[in-house]
Design an enzyme around this catalytic site. Structure first.
Site, mmCIF file in Angstrom:
data_model
loop_
_atom_site.group_PDB
_atom_site.id
_atom_site.type_symbol
_atom_site.label_atom_id
_atom_site.label_comp_id
_atom_site.label_asym_id
_atom_site.label_seq_id
_atom_site.Cartn_x
_atom_site.Cartn_y
_atom_site.Cartn_z
ATOM 1 N N LYS A 198 45.922 20.697 -13.509
ATOM 2 C CA LYS A 198 45.199 20.842 -12.243
ATOM 3 C C LYS A 198 44.913 22.311 -11.940
ATOM 4 C CE LYS A 198 47.293 16.679 -10.229
ATOM 5 N NZ LYS A 198 48.190 16.148 -9.190
ATOM 6 N N SER A 250 49.125 12.323 -4.970
ATOM 7 C CA SER A 250 48.931 13.748 -5.245
ATOM 8 C C SER A 250 47.842 14.356 -4.378
ATOM 9 C CB SER A 250 48.593 13.962 -6.722
ATOM 10 O OG SER A 250 47.366 13.347 -7.055
#
Length: 570
Positions: free
Chosen positions: A485, A442
């Site tokens: 996030k 990621s």
């Protein structure tokens, strides 16, 4: 003669038996007063103990009694109400860190469900709470407080039915929760045997019991026990399981039968609100600055309440009704509370520094400060600041997982070569300061971007963050935990965040920050790489003089800076 002898024997036996029972009756009459006297003394002692009551703990006094008092979990509560307050309530698992209100929210939602239109819950629907870490059972099914068990007549304490050889079913928590909610706290800690039994109960909505001592033709067995062994104990309830574990650590069979919702970790300001409310209910005044100090040290609302309670004790010893900064500082120091890292991001645009995003624990988002430096060398790529290997699983079943960050670094090297930025006689060092909670994929887009910044000397926009897996062809792939996030970037004060285009739908409910979808690295570069400053120091040449820079690479160095809206439209 023989008949006379037989008559004498019968008479003798009758006399002996009569004397025996007469003695037993006299003994019973003598012991009854003693038993009654002993019972009276014990009952009096029990009443004296019940008359002694301490003050209510602050943790109980501040327990939420309304949805508005559960701080920071509006989305989780809304999801929980949608699942349980309709005509067809479902089983549900709540994920979240400790001390954020999972139990209180479950209780309040059941109260709301009882009043909902078309609900199957009655006004007296029970709420049975069980801690999975404390559930103990016997593999022989002698005792099972969760599922239920059978008390066979051979065991001590079988009672009058036991003397007749009758097995006695004992209902467990699943039957006590019939028609209501079974709240199973820390469901991830449940023993696998118990988990399998629970799954069977969820499917059948009843508990079937067995006993080697049960005879269906025995007329001495009461009718209700016959009924239990034939049809089972009712166990039609809705399960609410709460856990601090991640979904990957929960039984897939259980997850397939349940809806899943997430309670998030509280922010420092929200914990400060909890502390301020706790001080008010305790009858002590506390300035907002002291509450914010508690918010910076407490990990959850429960920690904040504990700190306030200890501060109130200090104030009481000195005859004060106000909690001071000195009280708070002394408590956090004596309790060895660690300060929570600040969430505000450095928004300055710098060369070789980018805001990445990660998720850890119970879907808690985190902002990563990723930095890169290019130095003379032989073309090595070094990644530091992340865990190379970790051990997962429970006792008896453990596995080791190697970090994929180094694989992502190799993708970065390949992509740089393909775009016309070979390392050549240079080393690239990518660092995650502070030991970042990142697995590697990621952060691939962020790692590539920070490497390009270090090589070209172009600063990265400090008001932006990026997440996404990078392929060797420069495509940005979907990753997990994007909503958490984006929330982390928002809390850190950033204005824009680039996410994989395939993850955009997950962020539709988030406001207050511009979310820009990106399918390729070039889109991210166009939106985040700024022009190099005129007074910036000369960067190391990308190639030796004998190797002309490809035209594509020359154009890449002069990419125009586009607005956020333009980048989002690509």
């Amino acid at each position: 003669m023989f008949s006379i002898i037989l008559l004498v024997i019968q008479l003798t036996v009758t006399i002996v038996i009569g004397v025996y029972f007469l003695r037993q009756l006299r003994e019973q009459k003598r012991t009854e007063p003693a038993v009654r006297s002993h019972s009276s003394r014990e009952l009096e002692k029990l009443n004296r103990l019940r008359a002694i009551r301490l003050s209510e703990p602050l943790a109980e006094r501040v327990r939420p009694s309304a949805f508005s008092e559960v701080i920071g979990q509006e989305d989780g509560i809304r999801s929980l109400k949608a699942i349980l307050c309709g005509a067809n309530p479902q089983h549900v698992i709540i994920y979240g860190p400790p001390g954020v209100g999972k139990t209180c929210a479950a209780r309040l939602v059941l109260e709301a469900a009882r009043e909902s239109e078309g609900t199957p819950f009655r006004k007296d629907a029970p709420f049975v709470e069980v801690d999975a870490t404390c559930v103990r059972f016997d593999e022989r099914a002698i005792a099972d407080p969760l599922i239920g068990s059978v008390h066979d007549p051979i065991y001590q304490g079988a009672g009058p039915l036991g003397t007749q050889g009758v097995p006695q079913p004992k209902p467990g928590a699943v039957t006590k929760a019939h028609g209501g909610v079974l709240f199973l706290d820390e469901i991830g800690e449940l023993h696998p045997v118990q988990m399998n039994k629970l799954l069977k109960v969820l499917e059948d909505r009843k508990v079937m019991l067995e006993s080697a001592y049960y005879d269906p033709d025995d007329t001495a067995v009461p009718r209700h026990i016959h009924e239990i062994f034939r049809c089972g104990l009712p166990a039609d309830f809705r399960l609410i399981g709460a856990t601090t574990r991640s979904p990957s650590e929960i039984s897939p069979a259980l997850r397939s039968r349940c809806m899943e919702i997430y309670f998030r970790a509280l922010t420092a300001e929200e914990i400060a609100d909890v502390a301020e409310g706790a001080a008010g209910r305790a009858g002590y005044a506390m300035d907002r600055r002291e509450a914010q100090t508690i918010g910076r040290y407490a990990e959850c609302g429960r920690d904040a309440v504990n700190i306030v309670q200890m501060c109130a004790g200090l104030a009481q010893m000195e005859g004060r009704r106000e909690i001071t900064a000195e009280d708070v500082c002394w408590v956090v120091q004596s309790g060895h509370y660690a300060v929570r890292p600040p969430q505000q991001a450095d928004t300055a645009s710098r060369v070789g520094c980018v805001h990445g995003l990660a998720v850890y624990g119970s879907h808690q988002g985190a902002l990563l400060e990723i930095e890169a430096v290019v130095t003379p060398g032989e073309g090595r790529v070094t990644v530091t600041g992340i865990v190379e290997e970790e051990e997962l699983g429970q006792e008896g079943h453990r596995m080791r997982r190697k970090s994929t960050a180094r694989g992502s670094a190799e993708n970065v090297r390949t992509l740089l070569d393909d775009m016309g930025y070979p390392l050549g006689q240079r080393n690239l060092h990518i660092n995650f300061p502070g030991g970042a909670p990142v697995d590697g994929p990621s952060a691939g887009a962020a790692m590539t971007l920070v490497a390009l910044s270090a090589i070209t000397g172009r600063p990265v926009d400090g008001n932006c963050a990026v997440t996404g897996e990078i392929s060797v062809q420069g495509n940005i792939k979907a990753v997990g935990g994007v909503p958490s996030k984006v929330e982390a970037a928002k809390l850190a004060g950033l204005s824009r965040v680039f996410v994989p285009a395939d993850n955009l739908a997950e962020t539709a409910h988030i406001s207050g920050i511009e979310v820009i979808p990106a399918s390729t690295l070039r889109e991210v570069m166009a939106g985040m790489l700024l022009p190099a400053a005129e007074d910036a120091p000369d960067q190391m040449p990308l190639r030796t003089p004998a190797e002309p820079l490809p035209a594509a690479a020359q154009g890449e160095l002069l990419l125009p800076v586009v607005t956020a809206s333009a980048a989002g439209g690509k």
